[in-house]
Design an enzyme around this catalytic site. Structure first.
Site, PDB file in Angstrom:
ATOM      1  N   ASP A   1     -13.105  -1.407  -2.489  1.00 50.60           N
ATOM      2  CA  ASP A   1     -12.827  -2.530  -3.384  1.00 50.60           C
ATOM      3  C   ASP A   1     -13.806  -3.677  -3.176  1.00 50.60           C
ATOM      4  O   ASP A   1     -13.598  -4.780  -3.700  1.00 50.60           O
ATOM      5  CB  ASP A   1     -11.377  -3.010  -3.248  1.00 50.60           C
ATOM      6  CG  ASP A   1     -11.056  -3.545  -1.873  1.00 50.60           C
ATOM      7  OD1 ASP A   1     -11.696  -3.108  -0.900  1.00 50.60           O
ATOM      8  OD2 ASP A   1     -10.169  -4.403  -1.754  1.00 50.60           O
TER       9      ASP A   1
ATOM     10  N   LYS B   1      -3.210  -6.436  -3.808  1.00 48.81           N
ATOM     11  CA  LYS B   1      -3.535  -7.646  -3.060  1.00 48.81           C
ATOM     12  C   LYS B   1      -3.234  -8.816  -3.997  1.00 48.81           C
ATOM     13  O   LYS B   1      -3.650  -8.784  -5.150  1.00 48.81           O
ATOM     14  CB  LYS B   1      -5.004  -7.649  -2.640  1.00 48.81           C
ATOM     15  CG  LYS B   1      -5.321  -6.558  -1.605  1.00 48.81           C
ATOM     16  CD  LYS B   1      -6.768  -6.581  -1.149  1.00 48.81           C
ATOM     17  CE  LYS B   1      -6.993  -5.503  -0.105  1.00 48.81           C
ATOM     18  NZ  LYS B   1      -8.423  -5.372   0.292  1.00 48.81           N
TER      19      LYS B   1
ATOM     20  N   ASP C   1     -14.741  -5.651  -0.668  1.00 51.08           N
ATOM     21  CA  ASP C   1     -14.566  -6.884   0.106  1.00 51.08           C
ATOM     22  C   ASP C   1     -15.143  -6.784   1.517  1.00 51.08           C
ATOM     23  O   ASP C   1     -15.043  -7.728   2.290  1.00 51.08           O
ATOM     24  CB  ASP C   1     -13.093  -7.370   0.124  1.00 51.08           C
ATOM     25  CG  ASP C   1     -12.133  -6.308   0.593  1.00 51.08           C
ATOM     26  OD1 ASP C   1     -12.578  -5.249   1.064  1.00 51.08           O
ATOM     27  OD2 ASP C   1     -10.908  -6.537   0.483  1.00 51.08           O
ATOM     28  N   ARG C   2     -15.740  -5.620   1.859  1.00 54.66           N
ATOM     29  CA  ARG C   2     -16.343  -5.486   3.191  1.00 54.66           C
ATOM     30  C   ARG C   2     -17.787  -5.037   3.056  1.00 54.66           C
ATOM     31  O   ARG C   2     -18.152  -4.370   2.097  1.00 54.66           O
ATOM     32  CB  ARG C   2     -15.583  -4.446   4.015  1.00 54.66           C
ATOM     33  CG  ARG C   2     -14.184  -4.873   4.329  1.00 54.66           C
ATOM     34  CD  ARG C   2     -13.616  -4.061   5.466  1.00 54.66           C
ATOM     35  NE  ARG C   2     -13.083  -2.791   5.019  1.00 54.66           N
ATOM     36  CZ  ARG C   2     -13.264  -1.653   5.693  1.00 54.66           C
ATOM     37  NH1 ARG C   2     -13.986  -1.600   6.784  1.00 54.66           N
ATOM     38  NH2 ARG C   2     -12.719  -0.552   5.236  1.00 54.66           N
TER      39      ARG C   2
ATOM     40  N   HIS D   1     -15.067  -7.696   6.958  1.00 49.77           N
ATOM     41  CA  HIS D   1     -14.638  -8.738   6.011  1.00 49.77           C
ATOM     42  C   HIS D   1     -15.297 -10.039   6.476  1.00 49.77           C
ATOM     43  O   HIS D   1     -15.001 -10.523   7.573  1.00 49.77           O
ATOM     44  CB  HIS D   1     -13.125  -8.961   6.077  1.00 49.77           C
ATOM     45  CG  HIS D   1     -12.303  -7.839   5.517  1.00 49.77           C
ATOM     46  ND1 HIS D   1     -11.989  -7.754   4.189  1.00 49.77           N
ATOM     47  CD2 HIS D   1     -11.724  -6.768   6.105  1.00 49.77           C
ATOM     48  CE1 HIS D   1     -11.243  -6.687   3.980  1.00 49.77           C
ATOM     49  NE2 HIS D   1     -11.064  -6.066   5.130  1.00 49.77           N
TER      50      HIS D   1
ATOM     51  N   ARG E   1       0.835  -1.206   0.000  1.00 48.99           N
ATOM     52  CA  ARG E   1       0.000   0.000   0.000  1.00 48.99           C
ATOM     53  C   ARG E   1       0.862   1.245   0.000  1.00 48.99           C
ATOM     54  O   ARG E   1       1.848   1.299   0.742  1.00 48.99           O
ATOM     55  CB  ARG E   1      -0.814   0.125   1.292  1.00 48.99           C
ATOM     56  CG  ARG E   1      -1.739  -0.987   1.540  1.00 48.99           C
ATOM     57  CD  ARG E   1      -2.438  -0.722   2.847  1.00 48.99           C
ATOM     58  NE  ARG E   1      -3.375  -1.802   3.094  1.00 48.99           N
ATOM     59  CZ  ARG E   1      -4.315  -1.768   4.001  1.00 48.99           C
ATOM     60  NH1 ARG E   1      -4.446  -0.690   4.750  1.00 48.99           N
ATOM     61  NH2 ARG E   1      -5.121  -2.770   4.156  1.00 48.99           N
TER      62      ARG E   1
ATOM     63  N   SER F   1      -8.253  -0.231  -1.628  1.00 52.18           N
ATOM     64  CA  SER F   1      -9.246  -0.643  -0.623  1.00 52.18           C
ATOM     65  C   SER F   1     -10.068   0.568  -0.157  1.00 52.18           C
ATOM     66  O   SER F   1     -10.628   1.273  -0.977  1.00 52.18           O
ATOM     67  CB  SER F   1      -8.527  -1.349   0.521  1.00 52.18           C
ATOM     68  OG  SER F   1      -9.471  -1.963   1.352  1.00 52.18           O
ATOM     69  N   HIS F   2     -10.084   0.832   1.153  1.00 50.18           N
ATOM     70  CA  HIS F   2     -10.901   1.933   1.692  1.00 50.18           C
ATOM     71  C   HIS F   2     -10.036   3.158   1.995  1.00 50.18           C
ATOM     72  O   HIS F   2     -10.493   4.090   2.637  1.00 50.18           O
ATOM     73  CB  HIS F   2     -11.571   1.458   2.979  1.00 50.18           C
ATOM     74  CG  HIS F   2     -10.547   1.036   3.989  1.00 50.18           C
ATOM     75  ND1 HIS F   2      -9.942  -0.209   3.945  1.00 50.18           N
ATOM     76  CD2 HIS F   2      -9.968   1.698   4.998  1.00 50.18           C
ATOM     77  CE1 HIS F   2      -9.050  -0.270   4.926  1.00 50.18           C
ATOM     78  NE2 HIS F   2      -9.044   0.870   5.568  1.00 50.18           N
TER      79      HIS F   2
ATOM     80  N   ASP G   1     -17.121  -1.263   0.912  1.00 51.71           N
ATOM     81  CA  ASP G   1     -15.930  -0.408   0.893  1.00 51.71           C
ATOM     82  C   ASP G   1     -15.403  -0.283  -0.547  1.00 51.71           C
ATOM     83  O   ASP G   1     -15.996  -0.822  -1.488  1.00 51.71           O
ATOM     84  CB  ASP G   1     -14.868  -0.914   1.882  1.00 51.71           C
ATOM     85  CG  ASP G   1     -14.103  -2.106   1.378  1.00 51.71           C
ATOM     86  OD1 ASP G   1     -14.678  -2.897   0.610  1.00 51.71           O
ATOM     87  OD2 ASP G   1     -12.912  -2.249   1.739  1.00 51.71           O
TER      88      ASP G   1
HETATM   89 ZN   LIG Z   1     -11.462  -3.519   1.087  1.00 48.24          ZN
END
Ligand SMILES: [Zn+2]
Length: 458
Positions: free
Chosen positions: A238, A112, A240-241, A322, A14, A102-103, A236
């Site tokens: 991307d 990732k 995934d949450r 997640h 990141r 991501s967020h 979020d």
């Molecule tokens: Zn995410």
């Protein structure tokens, strides 16, 4: 140009674009991944990106460099992280990489990575970069592929909502990558869908795509109320949450909606359920009551996935939202899929209640959200070690990730964040007074043991 080492982390990579992570850095990362792939006899890999403004340019440099290093690349374009995980679960080499922030704030980006069905750590990639010699090889080939239809078909085969048209759901994608798939997913499982911020826009013009912060959920709460919807779901950046809002506009923490999911899954199969150290004791009690095996794991993708795999657990989840379904799905975290499973569990609830009334059937307790204290990356783990060694807290102690102390009337947690220079705290009590007492005991011990820390909870 030098590669900035600080971007390589335990679980991922990141950094800020373009200062820390840019086209030059990502070419180096691609070369290191090619070395890893060749060692493991992986000839081809799928790649994608989320909706961030820097995504397209980074992905293009990334593909070029992989091809130059002799790897065949399948570019699946703009997708959510779960769509990339799905692709990596179902392609021949079980390998895929997504460029995603991501967020994190809009000028951040990252990677990732899954190679050979295993998550790849950023640290491993850094060590490969440092030991790499440049040598020319034959070139790989580039293909493009649209996986959306295949992904949606499998999701729809996996989910069976009773009377789906009875459910009106508001979905808030926060202009993140979930916008490219979530509206179709919820329509195709048969629900009535109200869309909020589903156009993908890396400027995030409405609110930040991070459903763990209450300020980002206000638009969703207002929309659920004004549309008289059955529930609201937020994803979020991307995808995934997932965050959950009830029909009455209440935000439900993940450890509470995991109670409903656990009850639903354990009514059909027996097995283990994994959750992180930030989750309520009531979740473990509910899993035991429903003849399941509760397994507490350290916070972080890597630990949750590993614990699920080792125990062949049915479900895993983290307080961050997640959620990993491994009962009739692949065991990766997927926000929209999790949202659809929440509706499925709601539709199968034996008393046919609305989600707000179902949540009231679980033990009532009072808990703080995740609280943070700013420290530095250099001292955060030392602070925790000292706290574990020197605290005089009474109660049952667990040190799998920081210190968690269980009492008869609640629990407290102090740990170091994996991803930022912060201490993470959370407290729960049977009453507000219990919760406040546990919190003040922890904080006074922390100031006694490390008097230099400025305790300013955010
Ligand atoms: Zn995410």
């Amino acid at each position: 140009m030098e590669v900035n080492k600080s971007i390589f982390r335990e679980n991922d990579i990141r950094g800020i674009y373009p200062e820390q992570l840019n086209e030059f850095t990502i070419s180096k990362i691609a070369k290191a991944i090619a070395v890893k792939c060749k060692k493991e006899n992986i000839e081809s890999i799928s790649v994608g990106r989320d909706g961030r403004l820097s995504g397209e340019s980074l992905l293009s440099s990334f593909c070029d460099s992989l091809i130059d290093s002799g790897i065949n690349v399948t570019n699946i374009g703009m997708v959510t992280s779960p769509m990339l995980y799905f692709e990596a679960k179902t392609n021949k080499t079980k390998s895929g990489i997504i460029i995603t922030g991501s967020h994190n704030p809009k000028n951040h980006n990252g990677l990732k990575m899954v190679v050979n069905d295993r998550p790849v750590s950023g640290i491993e990639i850094l060590s490969l970069i440092e030991s790499m010699e440049s040598k020319s090889t034959s070139k790989g080939e580039l293909k493009t592929k649209d996986i959306k239809e295949k992904y949606l078909e499998e999701v729809i085969n996996s989910i069976s909502i009773k009377n789906p048209s009875n459910y009106k759901v508001v979905i808030d994608c926060g202009n993140g990558a979930a916008g490219c798939v979530a509206p179709d997913l919820f329509k195709r499982v048969g629900c009535e869908v109200v869309e909020l911020f589903t156009e993908v826009d890396g400027n995030f013009p409405n609110h930040h795509p991070d459903p763990s912060k209450l300020e980002n959920l206000q638009d969703l709460i207002d929309s659920v109320i004004s549309n008289e919807a059955d529930l609201g779901l937020a994803f979020d950046g991307d995808g995934d949450r997932v965050g959950l809002i009830t029909n009455t506009g209440e935000n439900i923490f993940p450890d509470k909606y995991m109670m409903m999911l656990s009850e639903n899954i354990l009514s059909k199969q027996s097995g283990a359920i994994v959750f992180d150290v930030k989750c309520s004791n009531h979740l473990a009690e509910l899993i035991t009551k429903n003849h399941g095996v509760p397994l507490m794991a350290p916070t972080g993708h890597f630990h949750i996935k590993r614990t699920i795999k080792e125990n062949n657990a049915l479900l895993g989840g983290e307080m961050s939202g997640h959620i990993f379904f491994n009962d009739k799905w692949y065991g990766f975290d997927d926000g929209p899929y999790s949202g659809a499973r929440i509706i499925e569990a709601l539709s199968e609830h034996k008393e046919n209640k609305n989600i707000s009334d179902i949540m009231k059937t679980y033990p009532k307790s009072f808990s703080t959200p995740e609280l943070n204290i700013n420290v530095t990356d250099e001292n955060k783990f030392q602070i925790i070690e000292k706290f574990i060694a020197e605290n005089e807290l009474e109660g049952e102690k667990n040190t799998i990730d920081g210190l968690r102390v269980n009492y008869k009337n609640g629990w407290g947690l102090l740990r170091a964040s994996n991803t930022s220079p912060k201490l993470v705290l959370r407290f729960e009590g049977n009453t507000i007074e219990d919760m406040n007492n546990i919190q003040s005991e922890f904080l006074s011990e922390l100031s006694r043991i490390s008097p230099n820390i400025v305790i300013n909870l955010t």
